[in-house]
Design a protein around this motif. Structure first.
Motif, mmCIF file in Angstrom:
data_model
loop_
_atom_site.group_PDB
_atom_site.id
_atom_site.type_symbol
_atom_site.label_atom_id
_atom_site.label_comp_id
_atom_site.label_asym_id
_atom_site.label_seq_id
_atom_site.Cartn_x
_atom_site.Cartn_y
_atom_site.Cartn_z
ATOM 1 N N GLU A 5 0.842 -1.193 0.000
ATOM 2 C CA GLU A 5 0.000 0.000 0.000
ATOM 3 C C GLU A 5 0.879 1.245 0.000
ATOM 4 O OE1 GLU A 5 -2.822 0.016 3.158
ATOM 5 O OE2 GLU A 5 -3.396 -2.044 2.806
ATOM 6 N N TYR A 8 -1.194 7.937 0.505
ATOM 7 C CA TYR A 8 -1.555 9.047 -0.368
ATOM 8 C C TYR A 8 -1.908 10.292 0.421
ATOM 9 C CZ TYR A 8 -1.783 5.541 -3.974
ATOM 10 O OH TYR A 8 -1.471 4.543 -4.839
ATOM 11 N N TYR A 10 -4.300 12.358 3.374
ATOM 12 C CA TYR A 10 -5.675 12.436 3.842
ATOM 13 C C TYR A 10 -6.317 13.740 3.408
ATOM 14 C CZ TYR A 10 -4.679 8.419 6.750
ATOM 15 O OH TYR A 10 -4.362 7.163 7.169
ATOM 16 N N LEU A 28 -10.224 11.874 5.973
ATOM 17 C CA LEU A 28 -10.501 10.732 5.111
ATOM 18 C C LEU A 28 -9.280 10.427 4.245
ATOM 19 C CD1 LEU A 28 -14.074 11.586 3.792
ATOM 20 C CD2 LEU A 28 -13.455 9.894 5.515
ATOM 21 N N PRO A 29 -8.944 9.154 4.088
ATOM 22 C CA PRO A 29 -7.849 8.814 3.174
ATOM 23 C C PRO A 29 -8.201 9.235 1.742
ATOM 24 C CG PRO A 29 -8.474 6.923 4.525
ATOM 25 C CD PRO A 29 -9.498 7.980 4.753
ATOM 26 N N LYS A 31 -7.385 7.892 -1.026
ATOM 27 C CA LYS A 31 -7.798 6.712 -1.808
ATOM 28 C C LYS A 31 -9.288 6.435 -1.632
ATOM 29 C CE LYS A 31 -6.723 2.372 -3.617
ATOM 30 N NZ LYS A 31 -7.633 2.428 -4.729
ATOM 31 N N HIS A 32 -9.778 6.575 -0.413
ATOM 32 C CA HIS A 32 -11.205 6.363 -0.139
ATOM 33 C C HIS A 32 -12.043 7.405 -0.890
ATOM 34 C CE1 HIS A 32 -14.872 5.452 2.059
ATOM 35 N NE2 HIS A 32 -14.983 6.739 2.316
ATOM 36 N N VAL A 33 -11.613 8.647 -0.856
ATOM 37 C CA VAL A 33 -12.348 9.723 -1.531
ATOM 38 C C VAL A 33 -12.375 9.467 -3.041
ATOM 39 C CG1 VAL A 33 -12.384 12.202 -2.010
ATOM 40 C CG2 VAL A 33 -11.824 11.385 0.292
ATOM 41 N N ASP A 35 -12.035 6.569 -4.612
ATOM 42 C CA ASP A 35 -12.897 5.407 -4.878
ATOM 43 C C ASP A 35 -14.372 5.801 -4.864
ATOM 44 O OD1 ASP A 35 -10.660 3.805 -5.092
ATOM 45 O OD2 ASP A 35 -10.860 2.930 -3.089
ATOM 46 N N GLU A 36 -14.780 6.605 -3.894
ATOM 47 C CA GLU A 36 -16.171 7.076 -3.821
ATOM 48 C C GLU A 36 -16.509 7.965 -5.008
ATOM 49 O OE1 GLU A 36 -18.792 6.362 -1.737
ATOM 50 O OE2 GLU A 36 -17.458 4.761 -1.056
ATOM 51 N N ARG A 39 -17.466 6.156 -8.185
ATOM 52 C CA ARG A 39 -18.766 5.467 -8.220
ATOM 53 C C ARG A 39 -19.824 6.291 -8.949
ATOM 54 N NH1 ARG A 39 -19.109 1.394 -3.717
ATOM 55 N NH2 ARG A 39 -17.135 1.617 -2.637
#
Length: 154
Positions: A5, A8, A10, A28-29, A31-33, A35-36, A39
């Motif tokens: 991993e 990146y 936050y 928030l990471p 990567k999570h943002v 990915d969302e 979508r």
């Protein structure tokens, strides 16, 4: 974090509150943002020039893949962004059609080449890079069963 991993960073909850007005419980990471974001939207990251490309392309490409567009000059931003929309929405069947349109709009040969070079990797993912797909079904594939005509010298 496992060994494969990459950190990146936050998205700061304080900056989200200041800029957007939303309240987050924690940072928030990135990567999570991302990915969302993917979508619902088709995000791209435009790198405006070759000098900055060296500094950030790898990290952004790991997050967005072929949706990272590397330009040669920031003056191409409008044409590149419009080209992306046109390719994604099917306005342009391929890069040749986009190039013809840009030429009609008076884009210089130098800038036209830079725009097409920037868009070629992404257009290839859509099959719209103006390169014909190889057809192997009807082609003769050699089996190398025939004598080559070469003689081994001992």
């Amino acid at each position: 974090m496992t060994g494969d991993e990459r950190p990146y960073g936050y998205v700061s909850r304080k900056q989200v509150a200041q800029l957007i007005g939303d309240t987050l419980e924690q940072d928030l990471p990135v990567k999570h943002v991302v990915d969302e974001l993917q979508r619902t939207y088709e995000p791209f990251f435009l790198i405006p020039d070759l000098a900055r490309r060296r500094n950030c392309e790898r990290d952004w490409r790991e997050l967005l893949g072929d949706r990272v567009i590397c330009m040669e000059d920031p003056t191409d931003t409008v044409e590149v962004a419009a080209g992306l929309v046109g390719l994604c929405e099917g306005v342009f069947s391929d890069l040749d059609a986009l190039a013809r349109h840009l030429k009609q709009q008076g884009v210089t040969r130098q800038r036209l080449g830079a725009v097409i070079r920037a868009l070629t990797p992404f257009a290839a993912t859509l099959g719209r890079d103006s390169v014909p797909r190889p057809s192997l079904e009807d082609d003769y594939l050699p089996t190398n069963d025939d004598n080559s005509g070469h003689r081994r010298i001992a």
